[in-house]
Design a protein around this motif. Sequence first.
Motif, PDB file in Angstrom:
ATOM      1  N   ARG A 169      19.738  22.451 -26.764  1.00  0.00           N
ATOM      2  CA  ARG A 169      19.750  22.422 -25.295  1.00  0.00           C
ATOM      3  C   ARG A 169      18.350  22.319 -24.710  1.00  0.00           C
ATOM      4  O   ARG A 169      18.182  21.914 -23.564  1.00  0.00           O
ATOM      5  N   LEU A 170      17.339  22.733 -25.502  1.00  0.00           N
ATOM      6  CA  LEU A 170      15.954  22.613 -25.038  1.00  0.00           C
ATOM      7  C   LEU A 170      15.320  21.309 -25.503  1.00  0.00           C
ATOM      8  O   LEU A 170      14.136  21.077 -25.301  1.00  0.00           O
ATOM      9  N   GLY A 171      16.121  20.463 -26.169  1.00  0.00           N
ATOM     10  CA  GLY A 171      15.586  19.184 -26.627  1.00  0.00           C
ATOM     11  C   GLY A 171      14.714  19.308 -27.864  1.00  0.00           C
ATOM     12  O   GLY A 171      13.991  18.381 -28.215  1.00  0.00           O
ATOM     13  N   LEU A 172      14.746  20.475 -28.524  1.00  0.00           N
ATOM     14  CA  LEU A 172      13.918  20.652 -29.716  1.00  0.00           C
ATOM     15  C   LEU A 172      14.573  19.987 -30.922  1.00  0.00           C
ATOM     16  O   LEU A 172      15.774  19.715 -30.934  1.00  0.00           O
ATOM     17  N   ASP A 173      13.768  19.752 -31.954  1.00  0.00           N
ATOM     18  CA  ASP A 173      14.252  19.179 -33.204  1.00  0.00           C
ATOM     19  C   ASP A 173      14.957  20.290 -33.993  1.00  0.00           C
ATOM     20  O   ASP A 173      14.303  21.204 -34.497  1.00  0.00           O
ATOM     21  N   LEU A 221      11.140  23.604 -38.882  1.00  0.00           N
ATOM     22  CA  LEU A 221      10.918  24.974 -39.323  1.00  0.00           C
ATOM     23  C   LEU A 221      10.677  25.903 -38.137  1.00  0.00           C
ATOM     24  O   LEU A 221      11.102  27.057 -38.146  1.00  0.00           O
ATOM     25  N   ARG A 260      19.838  15.521 -39.745  1.00  0.00           N
ATOM     26  CA  ARG A 260      18.657  16.227 -39.221  1.00  0.00           C
ATOM     27  C   ARG A 260      18.523  17.592 -39.877  1.00  0.00           C
ATOM     28  O   ARG A 260      17.445  18.160 -39.946  1.00  0.00           O
ATOM     29  N   GLU A 276      13.013  29.198 -38.078  1.00  0.00           N
ATOM     30  CA  GLU A 276      12.423  30.514 -38.328  1.00  0.00           C
ATOM     31  C   GLU A 276      13.072  31.616 -37.495  1.00  0.00           C
ATOM     32  O   GLU A 276      13.125  32.762 -37.900  1.00  0.00           O
ATOM     33  N   ASP A 283       9.967  14.135 -42.495  1.00  0.00           N
ATOM     34  CA  ASP A 283       9.493  14.531 -41.172  1.00  0.00           C
ATOM     35  C   ASP A 283      10.604  14.533 -40.118  1.00  0.00           C
ATOM     36  O   ASP A 283      10.574  15.326 -39.183  1.00  0.00           O
ATOM     37  N   HIS A 284      11.553  13.623 -40.265  1.00  0.00           N
ATOM     38  CA  HIS A 284      12.559  13.478 -39.216  1.00  0.00           C
ATOM     39  C   HIS A 284      13.985  13.675 -39.696  1.00  0.00           C
ATOM     40  O   HIS A 284      14.887  13.829 -38.896  1.00  0.00           O
TER      41      HIS A 284
END
Lengths: 248, 404
Positions: free
Chosen positions: B319-323, B327, B157, B331, B141-142
């Motif tokens: 930069r948007l703090g996304l993981d 997926l 990651r 994508e 998951d992480h």
Amino acid sequence: MSETARTTIDQSEVDRFSAMAAEWWDPTGKFRPLHKFNPVRLAYIRDKVAEHFGRDPRGPQPLKGLRLLDIGCGGGLLSEPMARMGADVLGADASEKNIGIAKTHAAGSGVAVDYRAVTAEALAEAGESFDIVLNMEVVEHVADVDFFMTTCAHMVRPGGLMFVATINRTMKAAALAIFAAENVLRWLPRGTHQYEKLVRPDELEKPLVVNGLEVTERTGVFFNPLANQWNLSKDMDVNYMIVAKRPL
Amino acid sequence: MLDILIAGGGYVGLSLAVSLKKAAPHLDVMVIDGAPEGAWKKDQRASAVASAAERMLDVLGVWDQIAPEAEPIRRMVITDSKAADPVRPVFLTFDGDGGDGRPFAHMVPNTAMVGALRGACDELGVVNRQSTMVETFKSGDHAVDVTLAGGEKLEARLLVACDGVRSRLRDAAGIKTVEFDYGQSGIVTTVEHERPHDGTAEEHFLPAGPFATLPLKNNRSSLVWTERTEDAERLVKGDDFLFEEELERRFGHKLGHLKVVGGRRAFPLGLTLARDFVKPRFVLAGDAAHGIHPISGQGLNLGFKDVAALAETIVEADRLGLDIGSLAVLERYQTWRRFDTFRMGVTTDVLNRLFSNDITPVRIARDFGLGIVDRLPSLKNFFIRQAAGIAGEADPRLLSGQPI
């Protein structure tokens, strides 16, 4: 809280989201549309905040030092990115189950977010205040829009910002955001949105203005099926976002 | 925990590491490669770097170091004839540049490119490890849990597989491929000739497959010579005299006496397209995602396009703090690259099938086709832009010479 106190909580909505809570972080699951929508709303918030507070949107941690409330945070799809961008985040949701999922996920990601199963009115009553209040895809699920917006407006500090994103109450929205999305494309589980609970921009803005906020931006958000992505647009008939500030 | 673990220290893996670190210095990036320390210095091959890729290498700060060893390709000549024909009619010539006055491509020795990229990795703080590879990995998951050969465990990651056309990691991830085997191999070698090549690249479409000469520094040319696999093996393993005989028959005598310098190797040719480019916390880039026939010289440039698109996807998500390993983020890269790759794969496949035969009606049709192309400036311009890798609207920023 006494039984006669005004509440913004619609228990059937809380129950519905609680039942899907385990799927919050599955980008291929029931919340796929939100995952798809996330980059465009994150970029919008980040850029507006950076502009307002004089930060570099492309630098590391552009939200550093700002206290942020993510009301109706669900599984934390917005709270975690906001915290990674440097904000000091309080994620609030009426569903204990959502908060449980959000806490577990943030711990795994190594991101610090203060998640609490609490209502907006309880936070306001406790005297909490924030530089940024996020109200994203929530108002269409609350019981008393006017009271909810008033409560949230009170928590915006002088010089602070509020973001609201929701779906307009128009025939176009009924056709696209409800009928097509839930029945034809099956992007959303049936019953996710009810037409009569959708909110028009003026219905949101009125309680904000009455409570001392100034609306600074309005934008539509539109899904482009060819590019398979969301884009900002002038058309506010379906999905839209507004930004309001409390003057210093 | 690492942010990004890159498996494969070729030009794809290294340029990805440099692109990421340059735009987002806070990311922890490691490159690992199975080859022993210094093995890359023994590579005698050279690659055609299109002008878009050159711009990218410029933004990455390594082109200045590569340039002294790069030979510009100023002209491309395409012929279609039997090897025995004394005079080869020229059907198509391209004189042109890849925009802003640059030659549309350069021939670059692989050692120059890899050396410059490794230097940049060191400067930017990318950890570069040789003689080890990913044994197993498991996406969670992480993080993705990686076990290296030798038992060492790492956590990242995101794991990026740049381990080539026969990617072990792609198979381990359970990603299937679509494959066409042409039964052809490309012989790669370098020749020295008496007279200068004047920056001309030639591609002769011979019945066994294309025979391409690409200009190198100091009166030398790099060859990519396609033959049926068994013939190619025979030629490479046979004696020098026979090899030079056969070579001269195809190369012709217009540049004077020829001498083979350096080794010669045969690489089997085929089209290998991965069905998926991404899985949770796992991405394919370069030949691991798409091994294409070298007929149009696009393999390396497709690899650079992957790098530019993937680096931009990761940096913007970060930069948007996304993981960056999720997926939902990956994508975007897949959508961005898969169609282009498929189109390029199919185009080269069709070209190869069209040119690698000697059926008279087909020969007439393609000669006629090339003749028409040569007479229509806009169509020709289209082919030049394709060859220079500057076609298409939604090019990643690095390929347009912009930082991420």
